[in-house]
Write an enzyme that holds these catalytic residues in place. Structure first.
Site, short mmCIF file in Angstrom:
data_model
loop_
_atom_site.label_atom_id
_atom_site.label_comp_id
_atom_site.label_asym_id
_atom_site.label_seq_id
_atom_site.Cartn_x
_atom_site.Cartn_y
_atom_site.Cartn_z
N HIS A 237 0.80 -1.24 -0.10
CA HIS A 237 0.11 -0.10 -0.02
C HIS A 237 0.79 1.29 0.09
CE1 HIS A 237 -2.95 2.85 1.26
NE2 HIS A 237 -2.17 3.34 2.18
N CYS B 192 -4.89 1.67 -4.07
CA CYS B 192 -4.06 3.04 -3.59
C CYS B 192 -2.83 3.37 -4.51
CB CYS B 192 -3.58 2.69 -2.13
SG CYS B 192 -2.51 1.19 -2.18
#
Length: 652
Positions: free
Chosen positions: A33, A101
């Site tokens: 992420h 993301c």
């Protein structure tokens, strides 16, 4: 001016690094992420675009902080950019693989600096989906992020469970995969996975909006970065108000998914450029795009073709043409090779079941007579493991009445406890006994590796029999040990994940050195076993290449494989030239050579010239005449056809 940083987190908290090889057969160090830190704020995409103080998000402290340079854009302009992006990066469009993301972070870094985030994050979905486990798990993940569509029939829980079961079966460690996927499938079926919808977001299912690895491009900087980093790029210029765009969009996504599956990073990219988002209109203006949908195709950064309109068949044709130009087909694809293509790609296995009691008794006698013994275990405990566990398992798994030793007469499974104890015993015996005394142990493992469950365990274990017993071949081991280890290594190819390990870089050097020596051994049985192992290695490689060609992917070779292929081809040609006695050895080696040459990406530049120097064609044809192999040369019609075909069509 503001410093731009990339915060990197591992969503698996280290589990990916620990378990990925067991589940996928490939090392994946993290489920990444990322977020962007600029003007003292951490900005990321999840439940829409979120902003927090650096390091204060629910992800905790970043695992890594990467300096991405500085931005000359003022804070007010960045705020305006984020306002526009909020209509695009909405919570209901989020997808674990397709639109996540990292998609947002890459886009924002391109806007701020003109650069892009490291490929380890953007290429992770493609790396994961290219594994059998990832491909099988895809339907389960899609179902987790699929939004209800009015009037549509919900996906039955049984279908979700079945996709999870398929993924488990595709994993090298089905038991571990099944336990994890059961929770995933239950969560998907119960509908607990949906994020909170964004007020400004659409209800379009994300799996119908984006498909990995489609790149969302909203500014000239990120577009140029994408164009420079990929060889073949297809750009889809679209807009939210364009009805034909919505019609062609699913076709574009399906093409993108099929064409990128399994390809290496930096080869191909499919870009979606919405003229109403961000600075996308500047990208469109650069190429004079005024109407949507428009598709533009690029090769090595240069425009090759432009297509307007929602014509699905024409879009497929133009993408195929671009791929043909970027990755021309292998010259062997146009050859007629009936003898080569009729060869089975299944491994040659040594399935004979020995007198198990005699094998264990012989091993126990060597244990009793050993003068050097490791202090970690006792002789009695080793003999007890062999007799009470190993022998009992093998007798149950391979009873004398079984016609096919690979197919058990009873559903008998080797437990992890048994295998770990057996591995411990093998480690002790490999230190205490000489190769002349070790060959009964290798023969037991040779039989056990016919069991794909044991092969799967060995593919992930650090103390598997291949790793423990192969190094004892470094010197000049006696004939019995050499023969049995060759047969054990051949049987390792009964399990795909173990074959991957045996041919991997960690064991390749030892395997190749042993194979090259034994191909020229004085004993014909040893040469036959060595030729079988060489065939299995080549057939495993050929199967991968054939599958890539069938799926429209390019056949590649990594940096370390080139020298290895040259070494093995040289050894096989020499072994064929020296073999005067066994037609079976010539048959297996010729088939091996055919698999090494056919579809090899090294053929034109390296292997073709090598074969000319080695006079491989003349060597093969010499096997057909008097004295070439046996008194009158090769006698079997099918072997003569294969030798002739390889000599005339695959050897310059």
């Amino acid at each position: 001016m503001s410093k731009v940083q990339l915060y990197v987190y591992d969503l698996s908290n280290g589990l990916a690094k620990q378990l990925s090889r067991q589940l996928t057969g490939r090392q994946i160090d993290g489920i990444w992420h990322t977020s962007v830190v600029v003007f003292g704020k951490e900005i990321f995409y999840g439940q829409g675009i979120c902003i927090t103080e650096p390091g204060k998000s629910h992800h905790g402290r970043p695992l890594q902080v990467v300096d991405m340079g500085e931005t000359a854009i003022d804070e007010g302009t960045v705020e305006e950019y984020l306002t526009e992006m909020r209509d695009h990066y909405t919570a209901d469009k989020y997808h674990l693989l397709d639109f996540n993301c990292n998609s947002f972070t890459n886009d924002m870094v391109g806007f701020l600096t003109g650069g892009s985030i490291p490929s380890l994050s953007t290429d992770l979905p493609s790396d994961f989906l290219s594994t059998p486990f990832g491909a099988a798990l895809r339907p389960t993940i899609d179902n987790m992020y699929r939004r209800p569509v009015p009037g549509a029939t919900p996906t039955p829980p049984s279908d979700v469970a079945q996709s999870a079961a398929n993924a488990a079966a595709a994993s090298p460690n089905p038991q571990l995969a099944a336990s994890l996927l059961q929770a995933v499938a239950t969560r998907a079926a119960q509908g607990q996975q949906l994020p909170t919808p964004s007020p400004s977001g659409s209800s379009t299912p994300s799996t119908q909006t984006l498909a990995a690895p489609i790149h969302m491009t909203t500014n000239p900087s990120s577009w140029q970065s994408l164009l420079k980093s990929h060889r073949a790029v297809t750009a889809f210029f679209t807009s939210a108000t364009c009805s034909p765009c919505r019609m062609i969009e699913p076709v574009f996504e399906e093409i993108a998914r099929s064409k990128t599956q399994g390809r290496s990073p930096g080869q191909v990219a499919f870009a979606k450029i919405d003229l109403g988002t961000g600075l996308s209109s500047q990208v469109a203006a650069e190429y004079g795009v005024r109407v949507t949908p428009t598709f533009i195709f690029f090769l090595d950064g240069k425009k090759t073709h432009e297509m307007k309109g929602a014509d699905g068949p024409e879009l497929r044709t133009q993408v195929d043409l671009l791929f043909y130009q970027a990755f021309p087909p292998h010259p062997h694809q146009s050859l007629s090779l009936p003898a080569v293509q009729s060869l089975s790609l299944n491994p040659i296995l040594f399935q004979q079941v020995p007198a198990l009691d005699s094998v264990v008794n012989k091993l126990n006698s060597s244990i009793d007579a050993s003068q050097t013994w490791p202090s970690t275990v006792t002789k009695d405990s080793v003999k007890a493991t062999l007799s009470a566990l190993v022998l009992a398992y093998l007798k149950a798994r391979f009873p004398p009445a079984t016609d096919d030793p690979k197919k058990p007469a009873h559903n008998v499974l080797a437990t992890t406890v048994l295998l770990n104890k057996w591995a411990e015993v093998t480690s002790a015996l490999s230190e205490a006994l000489t190769p002349a005394e070790l060959f009964p142990l290798a023969d037991l493992w040779r039989l056990a590796l016919l069991d794909e469950g044991i092969g799967g365990w060995a593919s992930t274990a650090n103390n598997d029999p291949v790793t423990l017993l192969l190094p004892r071949t470094d010197s000049t081991p006696p004939r019995n040990y050499t023969l049995v280890v060759l047969r054990m290594l051949s049987n390792a190819f009964a399990t795909v994940s173990l074959a991957r390990k045996v041919t991997g870089t960690a064991l390749r050097e030892q395997l190749t050195a042993f194979l090259v020596r034994t191909l020229l051994h004085d004993d014909v049985a040893v040469r036959t076993a060595a030729a079988s192992l060489a065939f299995n290695v080549a057939a495993y490689l050929q199967k991968i290449r054939v599958e890539k060609v069938r799926s429209g992917r390019s056949v590649e070779v990594d940096g370390g494989d080139g020298d290895w292929e040259v070494e093995v081809v040289s050894a096989v040609v020499e072994a064929i030239s020296q073999e005067k006695q066994s037609e079976e050895v010539v048959h297996r080696l010729t088939a091996c050579l055919a698999f090494l040459l056919r579809l090899s990406p090294l053929y034109e530049e390296h292997l073709g010239p090598l074969l000319e120097v080695l006079q491989a064609s003349a060597t093969l044809k010499s096997k057909l005449g008097k004295g070439g192999c046996g008194e009158d040369g090769i006698a079997k019609k099918n072997v003569r056809q294969l030798v002739t075909e390889v000599a005339e069509k695959l050897c310059p």
